[in-house]
Design a protein around this motif. Structure first.
Motif, PDB file in Angstrom:
ATOM      1  N   UNK A  87      18.066  70.821  35.559  1.00  0.00           N
ATOM      2  CA  UNK A  87      17.455  69.520  35.849  1.00  0.00           C
ATOM      3  C   UNK A  87      16.215  69.673  36.723  1.00  0.00           C
ATOM      4  N   UNK A  88      16.248  70.642  37.631  1.00  0.00           N
ATOM      5  CA  UNK A  88      15.065  70.898  38.453  1.00  0.00           C
ATOM      6  C   UNK A  88      13.881  71.314  37.591  1.00  0.00           C
ATOM      7  N   UNK A  89      14.160  72.149  36.592  1.00  0.00           N
ATOM      8  CA  UNK A  89      13.108  72.593  35.673  1.00  0.00           C
ATOM      9  C   UNK A  89      12.529  71.407  34.904  1.00  0.00           C
ATOM     10  N   UNK A  90      13.401  70.577  34.376  1.00  0.00           N
ATOM     11  CA  UNK A  90      12.987  69.395  33.599  1.00  0.00           C
ATOM     12  C   UNK A  90      12.139  68.452  34.457  1.00  0.00           C
ATOM     13  N   UNK A  91      12.655  68.099  35.629  1.00  0.00           N
ATOM     14  CA  UNK A  91      11.977  67.129  36.481  1.00  0.00           C
ATOM     15  C   UNK A  91      10.621  67.655  36.972  1.00  0.00           C
ATOM     16  N   UNK A  92      10.617  68.908  37.399  1.00  0.00           N
ATOM     17  CA  UNK A  92       9.371  69.455  37.942  1.00  0.00           C
ATOM     18  C   UNK A  92       8.305  69.552  36.857  1.00  0.00           C
ATOM     19  N   UNK A  93       8.701  70.005  35.671  1.00  0.00           N
ATOM     20  CA  UNK A  93       7.753  70.169  34.565  1.00  0.00           C
ATOM     21  C   UNK A  93       7.076  68.839  34.242  1.00  0.00           C
ATOM     22  N   UNK A  94       7.848  67.756  34.300  1.00  0.00           N
ATOM     23  CA  UNK A  94       7.305  66.430  33.990  1.00  0.00           C
ATOM     24  C   UNK A  94       6.504  65.865  35.154  1.00  0.00           C
ATOM     25  N   UNK A  95       6.998  66.046  36.375  1.00  0.00           N
ATOM     26  CA  UNK A  95       6.364  65.407  37.526  1.00  0.00           C
ATOM     27  C   UNK A  95       5.142  66.153  38.058  1.00  0.00           C
ATOM     28  N   UNK A  96       4.995  67.429  37.720  1.00  0.00           N
ATOM     29  CA  UNK A  96       3.827  68.170  38.219  1.00  0.00           C
ATOM     30  C   UNK A  96       2.543  67.748  37.506  1.00  0.00           C
ATOM     31  N   UNK A  97       2.685  67.030  36.381  1.00  0.00           N
ATOM     32  CA  UNK A  97       1.533  66.578  35.604  1.00  0.00           C
ATOM     33  C   UNK A  97       1.107  65.191  36.077  1.00  0.00           C
ATOM     34  N   UNK A  98      -0.182  64.971  36.224  1.00  0.00           N
ATOM     35  CA  UNK A  98      -0.680  63.648  36.586  1.00  0.00           C
ATOM     36  C   UNK A  98      -0.098  62.610  35.619  1.00  0.00           C
ATOM     37  N   UNK A  99       0.438  61.495  36.141  1.00  0.00           N
ATOM     38  CA  UNK A  99       1.109  60.522  35.277  1.00  0.00           C
ATOM     39  C   UNK A  99       0.291  60.066  34.071  1.00  0.00           C
ATOM     40  N   UNK A 100      -1.016  59.961  34.244  1.00  0.00           N
ATOM     41  CA  UNK A 100      -1.848  59.425  33.166  1.00  0.00           C
ATOM     42  C   UNK A 100      -2.006  60.401  31.994  1.00  0.00           C
ATOM     43  N   UNK A 108      10.926  64.191  44.780  1.00  0.00           N
ATOM     44  CA  UNK A 108      10.830  64.329  43.324  1.00  0.00           C
ATOM     45  C   UNK A 108      12.186  64.152  42.648  1.00  0.00           C
ATOM     46  N   UNK A 109      13.224  63.939  43.458  1.00  0.00           N
ATOM     47  CA  UNK A 109      14.567  63.789  42.895  1.00  0.00           C
ATOM     48  C   UNK A 109      15.173  65.105  42.455  1.00  0.00           C
ATOM     49  N   UNK A 110      14.719  66.212  43.048  1.00  0.00           N
ATOM     50  CA  UNK A 110      15.175  67.548  42.646  1.00  0.00           C
ATOM     51  C   UNK A 110      16.018  68.165  43.758  1.00  0.00           C
ATOM     52  N   UNK A 111      17.154  68.731  43.392  1.00  0.00           N
ATOM     53  CA  UNK A 111      18.009  69.416  44.353  1.00  0.00           C
ATOM     54  C   UNK A 111      17.546  70.860  44.526  1.00  0.00           C
ATOM     55  N   UNK A 112      17.882  71.429  45.679  1.00  0.00           N
ATOM     56  CA  UNK A 112      17.578  72.847  45.920  1.00  0.00           C
ATOM     57  C   UNK A 112      18.882  73.581  46.219  1.00  0.00           C
ATOM     58  N   UNK A 113      19.079  74.755  45.620  1.00  0.00           N
ATOM     59  CA  UNK A 113      20.325  75.500  45.815  1.00  0.00           C
ATOM     60  C   UNK A 113      20.270  76.387  47.053  1.00  0.00           C
ATOM     61  N   UNK A 165       6.761  76.383  38.322  1.00  0.00           N
ATOM     62  CA  UNK A 165       7.970  75.777  37.742  1.00  0.00           C
ATOM     63  C   UNK A 165       8.954  75.402  38.837  1.00  0.00           C
ATOM     64  N   UNK A 166       9.892  74.523  38.482  1.00  0.00           N
ATOM     65  CA  UNK A 166      10.942  74.143  39.420  1.00  0.00           C
ATOM     66  C   UNK A 166      11.802  75.321  39.843  1.00  0.00           C
TER      67      UNK A 166
END
Length: 592
Positions: free
Chosen positions: A443-456, A584-589, A473-474
């Motif tokens: 999930x960290x990979x998914x969220x980071x990949x999407x959120x690192x890009x400018x929303x537009x 970013x809603x990402x957990x860290x292990x 990467x996340x």
């Protein structure tokens, strides 16, 4: 206090003393990598005022700062730029001030300020959430968290599209082909079960269209006359008339969907404070039409339809009420916005997380609300975002070719598992610990990949690329966080004392400088509604930490004072990573 705040009055004093000139504003920028310095003053704007040349002006101001400002160690002048080197003591004092502040960078919300309502998700109850919804939810949730961290009171909300012909399509298909199937009897999540019948409707509809075309009908005639679409339209009329049987079916199937959505939201890690339903809001706004007519904001055509003319604003004429008295989506959105402020009087602004295909709609909506005289209308923002594409192409809901959000999360976890097992670093982990770690990484990979890009910007989502343990990467950032926790666990000495070192290694200094930027990054991300600023700052911090890790001894350092400071610095970097990823809603292990 920031460096620019410290230096500005001193530079103003220097110019006054040296050239008898008063200057209101001093321009700073980051020092370029190839030059020595921690902050750079731009000299060019002051050349005419001081009747000086760049070298003379830069050197005179630099000498003044070294003599009069304790924080300035030395300087160099390159063309029209004064590169200022800040003394280590300044960074050490700053670090000791924030060392024990685990909420560093976050601002406590001011309860006296107006709140912001952030809307996101807003799905239809005829199908499960898909990849497009994932970007929407991640953006909306993250922007809400960033606004909170910047000092705003925030409400998270969504409006659920739970009525209309598309909902009736699923209902009718289930009645015709479902044989009483339920989530319990089928083992399917409720939203997937309802989505299945949305696809079944489309198949049956296409079949009937083809049959009618074969009998000589045109395609347009066939689409209108196909029995199944006529039945769906009849069901919608019955729903609007309050038919008990239709309403009961609607409530039952919608509840299946809500239960399914709740599971997806929980797994995705997003939440909401308040829900609105289109079945309750679709009539809102009709009363505002009369207010707009009375104010001269709206105009009525001879056929009875009501419009607003926005041609003077570079837009067009927009209908707000049909000639038969029925509302359009714009009317509904006007009414819903007004209702939200009535429901929560402390709301002073709203953020709408909606794809960029609705850019024009929101320009018109915000302008209408301003013209109607609502003061909060100037604090409305459309968090517009680009679509998410896959290497395999576009998604189509009706044909059942969407990338299901639940399947995507499952696949990301499975990919993380495969890569983690290939790396072979999980000895001593229990099965439960492994399962949790795979989910955290996936999930960290998914969220980071999407959120690192400018929303537009549009995204081409590559699942395998997102789970890479190297690069931006996340998982790379999560791995660095886990490395830091390992260092802290291995530190078998007391590192809680205030550091007494006098000089900083260049890598230590760079890390402290980056940490110092975190509060400003949060404020910029909030102002720009951009989680990408947080994501890419975190990557820069992690890159710098890994360079530090490779360049100096930490636990192997023989000087205890230095060793204590380096563990403290590592711990602080870890805290900032965790704080940034939380936004970013990402957990860290703790271990990887």
């Amino acid at each position: 206090m920031s460096l620019s705040q410290i230096l500005t009055p001193s530079i103003q004093n220097a110019i006054q003393a040296l050239f008898d000139v008063t200057v209101d504003k001093i321009e700073f920028q980051a020092t370029r990598k190839e030059f020595e310095g921690d902050i750079t003053m731009v000299i060019f704007p002051l050349l005419k005022l001081t009747k000086s040349n760049p070298a003379e002006l830069g050197n005179k101001i630099g000498d003044y700062l070294v003599e009069n400002v304790a924080e300035v160690a030395r300087f160099n002048v390159v063309s029209g730029f004064l590169n200022i080197v800040i003394a280590d003591r300044y960074y050490l004092n700053f670090f000791n001030e924030i060392r024990d502040n685990t909420k560093f960078g976050y601002v406590t919300p001011n309860t006296k300020e107006k709140a912001i309502m952030v809307e996101y998700s807003s799905p239809n109850t005829n199908k499960p959430l898909h990849l497009g919804h994932v970007r929407n939810n991640l953006l909306g949730y993250s922007v809400a968290e960033i606004l909170k961290a910047s000092g705003k009171k925030v409400y998270k909300t969504q409006i659920i599209n739970d009525r209309g012909i598309h909902i009736c399509k699923s209902m009718l298909a289930w009645e015709k082909f479902g044989n009483g199937e339920t989530p319990e009897s089928s083992g399917l999540k409720g939203d997937k079960l309802v989505g299945k019948y949305y696809v079944e409707f489309d198949k049956a509809y296409k079949g009937e269209i083809n049959q009618l075309i074969e009998t000589g009908k045109t395609e347009e005639e066939a689409k209108k006359q196909a029995p199944i679409i006529v039945e769906a339209q009849d069901m919608l009329k019955k729903w609007e008339a309050g038919d008990e049987k239709v309403i009961a079916l609607w409530k039952k199937m919608n509840q299946w969907v809500y239960d399914g959505f709740d599971t997806t939201y929980t797994n995705l890690g997003v939440d909401f404070d308040q829900y609105y339903y289109e079945s309750n809001t679709y009539l809102l706004g009709k009363d505002v039409v009369q207010v707009g007519l009375d104010k001269g904001v709206f105009e009525k055509d001879p056929d009875g339809s009501v419009w607003i003319d926005l041609t003077d604003e570079g837009l067009d004429r927009k209908i707000v009420l049909r000639s038969d008295g029925t509302a359009v989506y714009m009317t509904q959105d006007i009414g819903t916005a007004i209702q939200r402020v009535k429901d929560m009087p402390d709301v002073g602004g709203m953020v709408y997380t909606v794809g960029n295909e609705q850019d024009y709609h929101f320009k018109v909506l915000f302008l209408i609300l301003k013209k109607l005289g609502f003061d909060w209308a100037s604090s409305l923002y459309h968090l517009s975002y680009g679509m998410v594409d896959l290497p395999s192409g576009k998604m189509k809901s009706r044909e059942g070719t969407v990338v299901d959000a639940d399947d995507l999360m499952h696949d990301m976890t499975a990919t993380a598992k495969q890569i983690s097992e290939d790396l072979g670093k999980l000895d001593g982990y229990s099965a439960e610990e492994k399962a949790k770690l795979y989910k955290t990484i996936g999930l960290g990979a998914l969220k980071y990949y999407i959120l690192k890009v400018d929303p537009k910007k549009r995204i081409l989502f590559n699942p395998e690329e997102s789970v890479d343990f190297a690069g931006n990467t996340g998982p790379f950032i999560q791995y660095t966080y886990a490395r830091i926790q390992s260092i802290i666990r291995k530190a078998d000495f007391d590192f809680s004392t205030v550091t007494t070192i006098e000089e900083l290694h260049e890598k230590e200094k760079e890390l402290v400088k980056l940490i110092q930027l975190f509060p400003e990054i949060i404020q910029n991300a909030a102002q720009n509604h951009s989680p990408a600023l947080i994501a890419n700052y975190t990557y820069d911090l992690v890159k710098e930490y890994n360079s530090f890790y490779q360049s100096v001894h930490i636990l192997g350092e023989v000087d205890l004072t230095k060793k204590i400071f380096r563990v403290q610095l590592s711990q602080k970097v870890g805290e900032v990573i965790r704080s940034a990823f939380t936004l970013l809603g990402i957990e860290v292990p703790e271990r990887m």
